[in-house]
Every structure is written in C-alpha cells, then in structure tokens.
Design an enzyme around this catalytic site. Structure first.
Site: not given
Lengths: 297, 297, 297, 297
Positions: D162, D164, D187
C-alpha cells in the site's frame, strides 16, 4: 520538588527477554553516585518496543534496587488517553513516584493545543502519582506550546516538564510562565549548563547513564557559581552526549555503557547494535573524558 | 575584535525609493546609544528587495552618519560567488568595515560543506574588508557546520560569525572549535544571555533597533556578573524580540521602531505593513518594557 | 495557448562570462526538434547566478536563434515586486513572448496567499507580455494554493502555470478550478504521462534539453491515445530525468547535454561540475535510452 | 492477487469500548457493494488507540460478517519486530487473509533501508499469512525506498504494497521494479485514476467507506478505458476524499459515514469528534456527489 540529574535508563535485554539481573545490577550501580533518581521506560528505555507486562517488571525491579528516598520516574505516555491512564496506574502500583507522559505520537496533525490540554488534564486527574509533561517535537510530532505548559502547570497533579526541544528560547519562555516550584528539567545534555543558568532544576539526559558523576558535577558547579568549570565540562561532555543520542541512539548509549563498565546489552529488534567503528569512537570519547574525571574529582 | 550589540538596521523606504533622510537620521539616533556599531543590508534591511545602486547609497550614508570609530557591517552575500565578491568590494569602497556574508540561498541541495568552504574561501581571498560568516539554516537553507566554521576561522580574512540558528548546543560546538579572537555573535535576541555565558562576544539582533539601551544593558550585566538582572531582562525582552522577528518580521520591526520614536517607514512590496492590531500589541510590549528601562537606568 | 514540450535551457558559461556562441548554437540545435518553444532564465538556467545585463543578452540571443513562430518564455521572477516588473519589461523588450514568474523566495513566512495574490496582480498588470505562474514549494518556499491559482487565472494577462510540485492531487485540484484555455504545464518529467492524462497541456522539463525527441514522443503518444507506449517511455525516461534534476542538478544537466552532443559547459560558481563517476552514470542512462530512440522513431 | 477497491474500516466505539454491533453491521453493509474486500486495523481504524484483545475481536467480527471469498486485510505493524510477528499470527488466527505491515514509527532516524529490510524479512518469514508493505513517510517517518521494495518483493510471503506517499513519480519507480503479480495499491484517493493508469491494481482509500460504489466505478471506468468519465469522477471525489483524510482525519471520516447512512460513531480519546460546521461541509460534499451517483448508475 525534582532537582538534579536523572539518567533515563536503557532497558537491558537478552535475545528473547528482559535481562532482569542486569537491570537490578545497573540500577544499583548507578545509584551509588549522586544522581538524584532514575527514569525508566523513557524513549532511551526502548519503551516503544516493550510490552506492558515487561514494563511492570522494570518498574518493580528498579524500585527494589534503589534507595528508598530517591524518586523513580516511569514513562507512561501512550497514544490513547485510556491506555496512558492505565499505564500511570500500573506504574504507581509497582513503585514509581512520578509519571513522565509523552504526548500521543499518532494522529499528530490533530494534536492541537486544546486536544493536548484535554488529554493531559484527564491523565493528571486519574493518575495516582504526579505527572511530568514531556516536550520533544522532533521525536513526538506534537509540540506542547509554552502557553499550554503555563495552563497545565496549574493542575495540582502536574509538577514539572522534561523539555527536550533543545531550544533555549522556548525553555526561557516556559520558565517565565510557571511557578518556581514547577520543575523544568532539560532532556538535552548539550545545553545543561545554559539551561541551569536559565532557571531549570536539572536534567534527564542519556549521557548520565555513562558518566553520572561528571553530569552531577556540572550541575554542582553551576549551583556553586563555578561557571568556568561548568562551561568547560559542558563543552567536554558534548561529543559523547551527542554520540549516545542524536548520532547513535539507544544502540550507541548501550555500547557506551558497556565501555564505561556497566552491562549495556543489546537493543531490541528492529534496532541493531552499533558497528565496531562506533565502539572505537565511543572508547576515544570516554578516554578523553577521563582527564576531566581526574581534574574534577 | 567585534564585541557588544549591533542592530541590523531596517532600510527606510518611501513608496518609490530609498528614504535617505530618514536613514541618516535613524543611524545618528541609534549611535547616540552605547551600541557597538551597525549592520546594514542584512535580512532585516530587506537586502533581498534592494538594488545594487541603492545598496551603495545605504552604506555611504550610514558611514557618514556614524562616529568614525564604530564598525559598520554590510550584508554582501549573494548566490553567485562573483556577485558576492563584487558586493564586498563595493561595500568596502563605500565605507563598510566588515562584510557579513550569508550563504547562497539557491541550489541549496548542492551547498555541501565543501562547496560552502570553497565559496567562502574565494570570497574571503578577494574581499578588501574582513568577512563574517552567517549561519541561519531556517532562512538560508544551507547550514554551515561547526566543523566548517572551524576550518574557515583559520582564514586571515574571516574574523567571526553571526549565528542565528538559535541552537545553543551548536553555538557551544562552534565556540569549542575556534580561537578566542574569532568573534561569535548571536543573531537570536531570545538567547543573548545564555549565548554570552557560553562565550559569544555579543549579538546582532533586530530588537536592538527598538530598545538599544536595554540590549546593551543585558550585555553589560553579563559582563559584570549580575546574572539575575541579566536573566530578568532577557525574559522581559523575549516577547518583543520575538514579535519583531519570527512573528511579524521586518514589517513588525519597522512598526515597533516607529512606536519607539524612530521613523520605521513602510516595507517594500511584496512585503506589507502590519495590521493595526499588531501595532497595538507592539505598543503594549513597549509599555511593559518601560518599567525595565526605569529600573535598569 | 501554450502546448507541448519546452526545455528550460541551461545557460552556457565560460570561466568568466556568458558563452554567447554556445548559447546561439544550442538554441538552434534544440529548435530542430518538435519542441514547442523554449524557456530561458529558469532555475535550470542558473537565473539566481546571472546579472541583469547578461539576462538581457540571453533573451535576445535565444530569440534570434529561434524560429519566429515559437514561444520564448523567460524567467523574470525576483523577490521584490518592482524588480519583477522591471524584469518582465526587459524580457519583453528583448523578445520574450511570455514571462514565467516564480514567487518571492525570501521572507517566505510572510508570503501568504493574499500577499502572493497582490504581488502577481501587480506584476500581471504591468507586464507587457503574458505571465505564467510558477509553483514549486520545495524550492521557492511559498506555495501557490490551488484556490489562489483559480483567482489569478481570471486575470487577462495570466495565461498559465508551471507546476513543479510533483503532486498529482494538487495538479488535479488546479485543473478542476481553471478554464480549459489556461495552460497548466508540469515541471516534473517523472509524471508527464500522468499529468497529460489529467488535463495538463504539456511540460517544461530539464530532460527535454537532453533527449528532446523522446519527450515530444511521450507527449504525442498520449495525444494519440497510445497509452502503453507512453507509459513505457515514461518509465524509461525517469532515471535520466531524475539524475538531471533532483540528483545532480544543473551540473548534471549540463554534463548530460554534453554527452548527448550539445555543449553543456560548466556551471557558475559556487556550483561545481559533476564528478567523473556521475558522467559515467549519465552515459549509461543515455545508452539505455538509445534503445528507445530506435524503437520510437 | 489483490485488485480493486478496499475500504480501510474505521473502528466503531462506544464511550468505553468497541461497538461490536455496529462493527458487524457496517461490515455487512459495505460488503453489499462491489468492494473487493476490507482492511481493518489500519490508521483509519485508530489502530494506534486499540488494545490487542480488541484487535482480535475486530478481525474475528469482520471475518464473520464478510462473504467468504473476499480478502480481509488486517493492520499488524508494531514498532518491535517481535510484536509485529505476534500481531500477524493473531490476525491469521482470527481470520485475516493478509497482514498490512506499517514500518516502525519510533527511532525513525535508525530505520535505514537495511534495518527496514531485515525487519520486513523477519516478519514475512514468520507470518502465517501473506504480507503487504506500507509506505507513508509523512505519517510513519521512515520511507521504504523503491529499491527496497524491489528486493522485498522477491520474498515469497510479501505480495504487495500500500503506497500512500501520494507521489506518482515514486509509484512509477516502484512499478518499474516489481513483477506484474506484485500488487501495488494506492492509499491516496486523490490520485486513484492516475495510479491505475500507471499500473497499480487498486486502492485502499478512506473515502471508499463513505461512497463505496463511486470508488468502484472509478476503478471500473479505468478498466474499461472510459477515461473521461474516470477523470470526471476523480475530480468530483477529490474534495470529499481530502476532507476525510488530510483535513479532518478519522473524526471526519466517521462523521461522513454517519451522514452517508452508516453508523460512524465517535473516535476514541484523545481524538475528538468534528465540530458541527465540519458536518455541514461534509453534508454539502455528499449532496454534490449524489449528482454523480445518479449519472454513473
């Protein structure tokens, strides 16, 4: 009132667990000096890597190994208000005399002064032992503003602050706003001399684990007005103080303690021990300080 | 050797041009105090907004309005090495006694310690007047490391540093590495007391344009060992000192000077004058300090 | 309306001066490609190290060496509003078609959105040629908020923005707020593909000085919907694009241009040429891209 | 392989405890959409404020309330390596299919790429379920470099990341270095469109808790090549997406969920609910999006 020099004790580990024997022994050794007391479970104590049951043991063992009269501070700050309160209660149960409460380190964008104020108020209301604030924005994210300290300092159960901002202008600002019996302690060894001359009451500094007597002497030189000696000692301590915090962190501190005759042990994973070059560097710094030890004793 | 308190003079402007009359008058007024000298063309002098021909006039007028014996420092740092050298030469031609050289503020990722060292070496080699380094990483981007200062301090034509880091541990580190005749001056009014007790020789601080005598008295209290008075004055000065730098910048400084009886004038666009609430706030701070003026005189 | 790819030309220097011959030649060579036009006096043009008289020559020479129809953008941003206006006027006099105006880089704490708005309004009112905003907070300190761009975009003489934030969410936000004829150009080569798919009109990117045709092809692949080719080319260009900006700056860009067959020349002091290892690294990157050149032609 | 849209579920609380009823109900409601699965115990799940026993209940309840085939991701990252491993084991025991492992957030200066690599290797070796890396330097302090991702991606038990960072150039760099079956999920809701066009497989975004179908449609528009619709939807979602993350955090997310027909509940102290003005603002954003819902269905 808290005064003098307090070491933030590193937590001794075996590969798998807390090293209780070393902990007992190190506390006892350190307390043979004129250190005023001890902090366990601070950031130098790898508090972020320790489980609650271990934390309880650490407080209990330190208390038992210390002279009865000396304050035992325990780091109890968590991100949640309720977890922080629970940690204060458990620290008190196991013998801590004061709770050092770092601010929440998550959701820091939302840790406004109002939120911090409410958090500390709730914690101080519930804690069975007196609370110390803890300001170190570079590490914790949130900054406790001087105006917030001024308000929190009026709470009956908040008795001081560890300020590790390293910013003397900020320390001045805090001191100008609080009562004389509110204990402002610096957490930055590189500015102990100037902080004491500004009105702080002492320090909680990593290097006091390695050369406790030199740190106490610096404190005493300022108290007795021997400023030239204090400044010379301040300058002499700075490289080692920096090495066991900014430069090499807990791993450096543990290595330096071992070189100084304590059992530093290894840090807990993901932290790794320092490389052997760093040990050499630390050894050189300690040797250099022995000259001072001779001179100051 | 540079010692004592130096104000970094703001540059007086009319809507369109330099206000030469006000400049002459302000310099003359400030020099009636026990200030050690003057800095023109610093960041408080809006140096970034001034053209070269104006800069020459400012140096000339300041020189003519000052007592002959007092040092006149001129900010001459530019981004290019050649432009910096040219500015040093022009400042010398027009009467400056020292060149205060900020580091390049562009391409800061490439301003390694080696590049800074080479830059300052070239400038100091070529400058007809002695050079002062200038460290203020929060504003200039590049930081001049203590180890770099130590090396540059051996250059015959580099005689001191203005350190505006506000970081006493860094100031300690610099002082531990340079000879006693190298002038370390702090640029942060909020730590003058602690900086002097650490071994600095004085300060170049914006608030000295507003309350020059109080700044000089703080200096003198430390010199004569009246530390409690010095600390009280340090705490008293802090809010105003902060207001005319961090909080409201040059516009705040100019407004405070006007309130203190000088002609602060307006800043140059894009900078805007402060709002009237800020003036009120500054007026309150000045009133508060009058109590100190009474006490200290 | 500005569309397509524009290289921000580095300024060729001899040890002492502008290298006018190389400048003329490089402009002519680059313009043999399908590049849409040229930017002079950007940060890649070492604008911070150049004197006004040199700036005038650079604009004039570039104009004369370019095909008449192609836009010539000139960097004209200074810290003072009046200096910026003067620079726009001089750039127009010497043949620039557009002024790229960076925000003031000093006193950045006071560069509020209101102050930036007033600054750009005054500049755009006075500039004889259309103005482009320039957003790159990591370099310039001040950020031009999307809401500020939205308002400034309504000024008749503000026709676009170079956005070098590298932040696609911010680019999206700007694009959602401005009219279709307002030219949003990205300044980050590593996101050209995604920026074009978001609605930007093109780019002003350093790597376009080195491999102009590859940059133009990436642009054209997106225009013709050949997204897989565009993405492959984007990924292939990224290491070189990064090397001539973030990693090695103007010195790296100049070295890469020399390796690509132009005369990059040396940077101006305090900037230093890259080390020979960096040249080797750049050579490897160029070699790798030749595969793409074959494939894409 | 993980694909599509996953909401990072906020944890519902009563004043004192986990609200198990609401949790069950919210999971069931969300799973009526075409969301691919669910993340519990992410930062939006207030993981930093939750105790281990609560964490176990959350995983168990979510698993029981979800369709069997859909992946249940659980945040299991702790600061200590051993605590992280223990959390992975407990999450697996209670029904999680994947462990999302944030990097340690303390001692971040010592979280070098080597230390991070060793930490993730140990965790992945020991975890009974596949591990996803988690990169968000603005929140976690440590950055997982693209070159580190490339190496860790070769571990059999590390199946995705993920990211982000919000930095598309970085996402490009990661994608250029990993195999196609390694799942890169963004993200940051504000760049879903561009991230998908760059080769990511989907997203884990807070706003998917509020308007799950719109997020899924954006994903599907890109998959089917309807880029104009996808971009329009991306722009339309941005203000709400920003409000429930950057601007108002978990408290904003919970308020928006309540307005959208779920039971958002209150955040846990020290976090406070949003003010009523923020609710109004969120209501306006949701109303605006209803137009889109109509159009897209």
């Amino acid at each position: 009132m808290l005064r003098g020099v307090f070491p933030p004790l590193p937590t001794p580990f075996t590969e798998d667990a807390l090293d209780e024997g070393v902990l007992r022994e190190t506390v006892a050794s350190l307390m043979e000096s004129r250190l005023s007391g001890l902090l366990v479970l601070g950031t130098n104590g790898e508090s972020f890597l320790i489980e609650p049951a271990e934390a309880d043991r650490i407080v209990r063992i330190a208390r038992d190994a210390m002279p009865a009269g000396r304050p035992l501070l325990a780091g109890t700050g968590c991100d949640a208000t309720r977890a922080t309160i629970a940690a204060c209660q458990r620290a008190a149960d196991h013998g801590a005399t004061h709770a050092l409460v770092r601010p929440p380190t998550s959701y820091t964008r939302f840790m406004t002064q109002d939120v911090l104020m409410a958090h500390y108020d709730r914690v101080a209301d519930a804690s069975p032992i007196p609370v110390l604030l803890y300001n170190q924005p570079a590490v914790f994210g949130a900054e406790i503003a001087a105006s917030t300290v001024a308000i929190l300092a009026r709470h009956d159960n908040i008795v001081g602050i560890k300020d590790s901002s390293g910013n003397i202008a900020h320390v001045n600002d805090v001191l100008a706003r609080v009562a004389a019996e509110f204990s402002v302690l610096t957490g930055v060894a590189g500015i102990m001399y100037q902080a004491l001359l500004s009105g702080t009451r002492g320090s909680i500094v990593a290097v006091a684990n390695v050369v406790p007597n030199l740190c106490v002497e610096l404190y005493e030189f300022v108290m007795t007005g021997e400023l030239h000696k204090a400044l010379a000692l301040q300058r002499a301590l700075a490289p080692l103080a920096n090495a066991v915090t900014m430069q090499h962190g807990v791993a450096g501190l543990k290595a330096a303690m071992t070189l100084a005759g304590y059992s530093g042990t290894i840090p807990r994973l993901p932290l790794e021990p320092v490389a052997s070059e760093v040990e050499e560097e630390l050894r050189g710094m300690l040797r250099h300080l022995e000259l001072f030890t001779g001179w100051t004793l």
